[in-house]
Design a protein around this motif. Structure first.
Motif, mmCIF file in Angstrom:
data_model
loop_
_atom_site.group_PDB
_atom_site.id
_atom_site.type_symbol
_atom_site.label_atom_id
_atom_site.label_comp_id
_atom_site.label_asym_id
_atom_site.label_seq_id
_atom_site.Cartn_x
_atom_site.Cartn_y
_atom_site.Cartn_z
ATOM 1 N N CYS A 72 0.993 -1.732 -0.133
ATOM 2 C CA CYS A 72 -0.237 0.179 -0.139
ATOM 3 C C CYS A 72 0.767 1.366 -0.005
ATOM 4 C CB CYS A 72 -0.894 0.004 1.356
ATOM 5 S SG CYS A 72 -2.210 -1.452 1.757
ATOM 6 N N HIS A 76 0.117 5.083 -1.325
ATOM 7 C CA HIS A 76 -0.099 6.125 0.063
ATOM 8 C C HIS A 76 1.311 6.546 0.515
ATOM 9 C CE1 HIS A 76 -4.785 5.499 -0.681
ATOM 10 N NE2 HIS A 76 -4.413 4.061 -0.689
ATOM 11 N N THR A 112 0.186 8.582 -4.646
ATOM 12 C CA THR A 112 -1.150 8.264 -5.968
ATOM 13 C C THR A 112 -2.412 8.288 -5.551
ATOM 14 O OG1 THR A 112 0.279 7.269 -7.111
ATOM 15 C CG2 THR A 112 -1.686 6.454 -7.593
ATOM 16 N N LEU A 116 -2.435 8.533 4.654
ATOM 17 C CA LEU A 116 -3.124 8.061 5.811
ATOM 18 C C LEU A 116 -2.626 7.596 7.008
ATOM 19 C CD1 LEU A 116 -3.597 4.358 3.734
ATOM 20 C CD2 LEU A 116 -5.321 6.193 3.395
ATOM 21 N N LYS A 122 -10.957 8.264 10.934
ATOM 22 C CA LYS A 122 -11.726 9.196 9.728
ATOM 23 C C LYS A 122 -13.197 8.851 9.215
ATOM 24 C CE LYS A 122 -11.047 11.499 5.085
ATOM 25 N NZ LYS A 122 -10.375 11.754 4.402
ATOM 26 N N HIS A 128 -14.649 1.036 5.830
ATOM 27 C CA HIS A 128 -13.326 0.450 4.819
ATOM 28 C C HIS A 128 -13.486 -1.127 4.467
ATOM 29 C CE1 HIS A 128 -10.880 3.113 6.435
ATOM 30 N NE2 HIS A 128 -11.086 3.348 6.985
ATOM 31 N N HIS A 131 -14.745 -0.353 0.774
ATOM 32 C CA HIS A 131 -13.461 0.737 0.815
ATOM 33 C C HIS A 131 -13.127 -0.758 -0.027
ATOM 34 C CE1 HIS A 131 -10.497 2.670 -0.559
ATOM 35 N NE2 HIS A 131 -11.403 3.698 -1.231
ATOM 36 N N PRO A 135 -13.115 -0.516 -3.568
ATOM 37 C CA PRO A 135 -13.034 1.339 -3.996
ATOM 38 C C PRO A 135 -14.192 2.027 -4.337
ATOM 39 C CG PRO A 135 -10.813 0.188 -4.644
ATOM 40 C CD PRO A 135 -11.544 -0.923 -4.425
ATOM 41 N N SER A 139 -16.057 5.846 -3.798
ATOM 42 C CA SER A 139 -15.440 7.089 -4.337
ATOM 43 C C SER A 139 -15.850 6.475 -6.058
ATOM 44 C CB SER A 139 -14.147 7.077 -3.915
ATOM 45 O OG SER A 139 -13.126 7.873 -4.620
ATOM 46 N N TYR A 147 -9.284 -4.888 -3.344
ATOM 47 C CA TYR A 147 -8.511 -5.781 -2.241
ATOM 48 C C TYR A 147 -9.904 -7.243 -1.755
ATOM 49 C CZ TYR A 147 -4.598 -3.069 -2.330
ATOM 50 O OH TYR A 147 -3.405 -2.807 -3.157
ATOM 51 N N PHE A 150 -9.188 -10.007 0.976
ATOM 52 C CA PHE A 150 -9.151 -9.348 2.326
ATOM 53 C C PHE A 150 -10.244 -10.082 3.316
ATOM 54 C CE2 PHE A 150 -6.654 -5.147 2.180
ATOM 55 C CZ PHE A 150 -5.737 -6.045 2.312
ATOM 56 N N LEU B 58 -2.469 2.070 -13.820
ATOM 57 C CA LEU B 58 -3.164 3.156 -12.824
ATOM 58 C C LEU B 58 -4.452 4.210 -13.231
ATOM 59 C CD1 LEU B 58 0.237 4.988 -11.647
ATOM 60 C CD2 LEU B 58 -1.554 4.021 -10.555
ATOM 61 N N PHE B 71 -0.890 -3.522 -8.483
ATOM 62 C CA PHE B 71 0.051 -2.168 -8.328
ATOM 63 C C PHE B 71 0.890 -2.289 -7.151
ATOM 64 C CE2 PHE B 71 1.745 1.567 -8.270
ATOM 65 C CZ PHE B 71 1.872 2.166 -9.326
ATOM 66 N N GLY B 72 0.317 -2.809 -6.310
ATOM 67 C CA GLY B 72 1.610 -2.714 -5.070
ATOM 68 C C GLY B 72 2.297 -3.945 -4.480
ATOM 69 N N PHE B 441 -10.081 14.200 -2.955
ATOM 70 C CA PHE B 441 -8.310 13.894 -3.300
ATOM 71 C C PHE B 441 -8.408 13.678 -4.777
ATOM 72 C CE2 PHE B 441 -4.517 10.918 -4.199
ATOM 73 C CZ PHE B 441 -3.676 11.783 -3.807
ATOM 74 N N ILE B 442 -9.901 12.928 -4.950
ATOM 75 C CA ILE B 442 -9.711 11.916 -6.005
ATOM 76 C C ILE B 442 -10.050 12.980 -7.698
ATOM 77 C CG2 ILE B 442 -12.090 11.269 -6.209
ATOM 78 C CD1 ILE B 442 -9.563 9.004 -7.238
#
Ligand code: HEM
Ligand code: HEM
Lengths: 245, 498
Positions: A72, A76, A112, A116, A122, A128, A131, A135, A139, A147, A150, B58, B71-72, B441-442
């Motif tokens: 991550c 981040h 990118t 965090l 938050k 989460h 997300h 994601p 957003s 992911y 998980f 990306l 990517f990570g 942010f996005i």
């Protein structure tokens, strides 16, 4: 100087002595690192202690290692800089004393995605969970990968004690009892998070999965100084470095 | 004073030393150089392919294929592959080829050379397996876990021993400037690698560093910056000092300049690490020190560039027909650009904007694609006909590679400057009421996605160029003589020709 670099000067001599040359190179490259590093170890005031900063709980530690595993940190950062725009966007800038249990540090070099460091608290836990599953559910234009595993993969509770033991050897103040009860402790914290997710209308049966560990870690991030005497003004670290704009 | 004369002078010395032994037949180990050249090309293609994949991930999230290829996990695979596999094998090829000729002696031990070669490839393969599996320390350019770290240390020590013992066997009294840079590389990389990798294992695949927080960050960037310095800069300067005068058939511009810029470079570089940590929790005195030395670094860096470009004085007309020289000129020019840009990025007020953005990525790839990539390509185009004893299959194709590569690189670098500066400005923008202009942010991500696509196209072009190189080399090898004995030479009667 002139005599040194002439074609038949002194430098010409050491060009014929590889051993001497190598020793001189070694000395040259050691100076800078030593001069910069030693004060960071020896001079305590470089990293002022903050009383409320505590080591990770077993579950958070496991979550942190998942964060590392997934890389991550390649997207981040975890280092809010002391600029007005960053404090406004993310929260208080990071103090040296907050980082003392970061092994390894995860400050990152590329944003990118957003920083965090102050993400703890938050969002609700369920946010989460959703997300990470996708994601784009929270957003819509996100470029963060999904992911989904998980929620599927089991967390290795039994391995956590071993990790804490290693950290204890390195000087992290975990007690022997804490290490012995690591798995139980982690399971308790996991159950609490899983319950909260269900209570908020999320999926059930997450208490044994990796998702609870990564969420626990994120929820802890940057919270140790919240409301404590260590927040900027009170901790005597009120000097906002120059360049704040 | 030029090295031309000094070489002549040392040639005399060598002859004098050899006076008693009338003829001494010796040979160079070129097989090992061929191995390293082929490995360079292979890993170059792989590493850049992974680069194109992450460049695609990306702007296009769907290219994250499952748990092991997100990517990570792939980004460290890209950086390790291009730095340690592509650039790494390239500098080993350069060192093995040029050192033997500069000291007029075969590498000390063929067995050690082979061990170095296969050991290094094994390390690369283990990196390619462990990184997608998520086995990583997370420290940039030092992601490999402790068992591989130990393997790296062992292979590096064997390499170093082989190199220094070859120096011991030398038949040239004085070491030419390329060798100075190789010495600095071998010593410093060893120190950095050990210093940054110190960790306590939890299991075979997991360890925790002995440093924490601020100290860990400092050590990491002491390492990280100097990996750039002593893996991507000094060995390539050594490469330049050997292969450029060869290809241009001109002596190096200035011997004195090479002394001054060598010593100032190796001394100053080490101090500059904290410029990666400006405005972080690292104490301000350290970042100020880092910034100061970074700015000073501009001068010795340009010393190298000037010595390179001025070596071509009176030989510029040769560029028209020589793809090797074309590659070198672009390579050295990009070296000059990135070592001007680097000190600028170190200045705190600039770094406040550039840090965390694609500006850094643009800077990285100006150095990586321009300097490391093109110097490597130039070297390969020069070496392959010599190593396989036949003409290059197609000069035209090589020239096409040059142009495609240049265009690809420019697209890459300028798209990243644009996106970096755009996003940096958006992050800090406030509206009239004093609130963040782009609180979500996005929004700042969506804005730069077109630039991500341009970078993807640029990277694909650059990769295509590398594929042309691979094809050209394959075709050349296909028409090479089957039997490639090591080049032999007799001393002392032969004149110094390295
Ligand atoms: C086809 C050519 C290439 C492409 C498409 C490519 C693409 C990329 C991408 C997409 C990233 C991640 C950027 C981000 O996180 O936003 C990256 C990072 C990086 N690449 Fe490349 N790359 C290429 C060639 C190379 C070469 C030849 C080198 C070195 C010799 C290199 C060295 C690096 C490094 C060091 C980073 C990490 C930068 C940082 O952390 O700031 N790349 N590359
Ligand atoms: C005088 C020489 C140079 C100086 C002073 C310098 C300085 C810098 C600075 C200030 C950064 C940005 C750090 C940040 O904000 O995070 C950076 C990043 C970087 N530079 Fe340079 N640079 C120099 C030359 C080079 C060259 C020639 C190369 C490559 C061949 C290179 C490769 C890199 C890489 C890979 C990074 C990214 C590190 C990361 O964040 O992962 N640099 N450099």
């Amino acid at each position: 100087m002139k005599r040194f670099i002439e074609t038949s000067g002194r430098h010409r001599k050491i060009e014929g002595w590889p051993l001497v040359f190598t020793i001189l190179v070694t000395l040259s490259i050691l100076v800078g690192g030593i001069v910069e590093f030693l004060p960071l170890v020896l001079v305590k005031s470089n990293i002022p202690r903050i009383e409320t900063v505590k080591p990770w709980t077993p579950l958070e530690l496991a979550g942190r290692d998942i964060y590392i595993r997934e890389g991550c940190n390649n997207c981040h950062s975890q280092m809010v800089r002391p600029f007005r725009q960053e404090i406004e966007r993310y929260g208080e800038y990071v103090k040296p004393g907050e980082t003392i249990y970061e092994r390894p540090f995860l400050w990152g070099s590329k944003r990118t995605g957003p920083d965090l460091y102050r993400v703890g608290g938050k969002y609700p836990n369920l946010w989460h969970v959703r997300h990470f599953d996708d994601p784009r559910s929270t957003s819509p234009k996100s470029i963060m990968p999904r992911y989904t595993w998980f929620q599927k993969q089991d967390l290795n509770f039994d391995g956590i004690g071993r990790k804490m033991q290693t950290l204890q050897t390195l000087g992290v103040p975990y007690s022997d009892e804490e290490i012995a009860s690591a798995a139980d402790n982690a399971k308790r914290q996991a159950a609490a998070i899983a319950q909260d997710v269900v209570a908020s209308g999320g999926p059930a049966n997450l208490e044994g999965k990796e998702i609870v560990a990564i969420v626990a870690y994120l929820q802890r991030l940057g919270t140790d100084i919240k409301g404590s005497s260590a927040s900027t003004a009170a901790a005597g670290i009120s000097d906002v470095p120059s360049g704040t704009n | 004073m030029t090295t031309h004369n000094t070489e002549a002078a040392s040639g005399v010395q060598a002859n004098a030393r050899q006076g008693s032994a009338e003829i001494d037949i010796n040979s160079y180990n070129d097989r090992i150089v061929r191995y390293f050249v082929l490995a360079t090309i292979l890993w170059g293609v792989v590493g850049m392919l992974v680069g194109v994949i992450i460049a695609l991930q990306l702007p296009f999230r769907g290219a994250n294929l499952g748990q092991y290829l997100t990517f990570g996990r792939l980004r460290p695979l890209h950086t390790n592959a291009v730095i340690f596999a592509f650039a790494g094998n390239a500098i080993f090829a350069a060192i093995y080829y040029s050192t033997q000729r500069l000291v007029k002696a075969r590498m000390f031990s063929d067995a050690m050379s082979l061990f170095h070669f296969w050991g290094w490839q094994a390390i690369i393969v283990s990196a390619a397996l462990t990184l997608p599996l998520g086995i990583t320390t997370s420290k940039e350019y030092a992601e490999l876990e402790w068992p591989i770290d130990i393997a790296i240390a062992v292979v590096w020590i064997v390499f170093g021993a082989n190199f220094f013992l070859t120096l011991k066997n030398r038949r040239e009294k004085h070491m030419y400037v390329a060798l100075w840079f190789y010495i600095a590389t071998i010593i410093t990389v060893a120190v950095l690698h050990v210093g940054n990798s110190l960790a306590l294992p939890v299991s075979l695949t997991k360890s925790y560093p002995i440093y924490a927080g601020v100290q860990d960050a400092f050590i990491q960037w002491w390492y990280g910056h100097n990996a750039v310095a002593f893996f991507l800069t000094t060995p390539f300067l050594g490469l330049m000092y050997y292969f450029l005068p060869k290809a241009a058939e001109r002596p190096v511009f200035s011997y004195r300049l090479s002394i001054i810029h060598f010593w100032s470079l190796v001394f100053i570089y080490i101090w500059a690490g904290p410029h990666h940590l400006n405005y972080t929790a690292l104490p301000e005195w350290a970042t100020t020190l880092g910034m100061t030395f970074s700015v000073m670094l501009w001068m010795p860096s340009w010393g190298g560039m000037i010595n390179g470009l001025f070596t071509l004085r009176g030989a510029w007309h040769k560029l028209r027909d020589s793809v090797v020289l074309k590659m070198y000129v672009i390579g050295i020019t990009f070296y000059g650009m990135s070592t001007f840009e680097g000190p600028m990025l170190s200045v705190k007020s600039v770094n406040a904007l550039s840090h965390y953005t694609d500006w850094t990525i643009g800077h990285v790839h100006a150095g990586a694609l321009g300097w490391n990539g093109f110097m490597t390509f130039g070297m390969i185009y020069w070496l392959v006909p010599k190593l396989w004893r036949t003409e290059l299959w197609s000069q035209k194709l090589a020239t096409t590679h040059f142009w495609i590569g240049t265009i690809g690189m420019l697209l890459y670098v300028f798209s990243m400057y644009t996106s970096g500066i755009t996003q940096g400005l958006m992050w800090r923008a406030f509206d009239e009421t004093g609130r963040l202009a782009y609180p979500d942010f996005i929004e700042t991500v969506v804005q730069i996605i077109p630039m991500y696509w341009v970078r993807m196209v640029g990277g694909t072009l650059y990769l295509t160029g590398t594929l042309l190189l691979a094809f050209n080399v394959m075709k050349t090898i296909a028409k090479a003589p089957k039997d490639l004995p090591d080049p032999a030479f007799a001393l002392p009667s032969s004149a110094y020709s390295a």
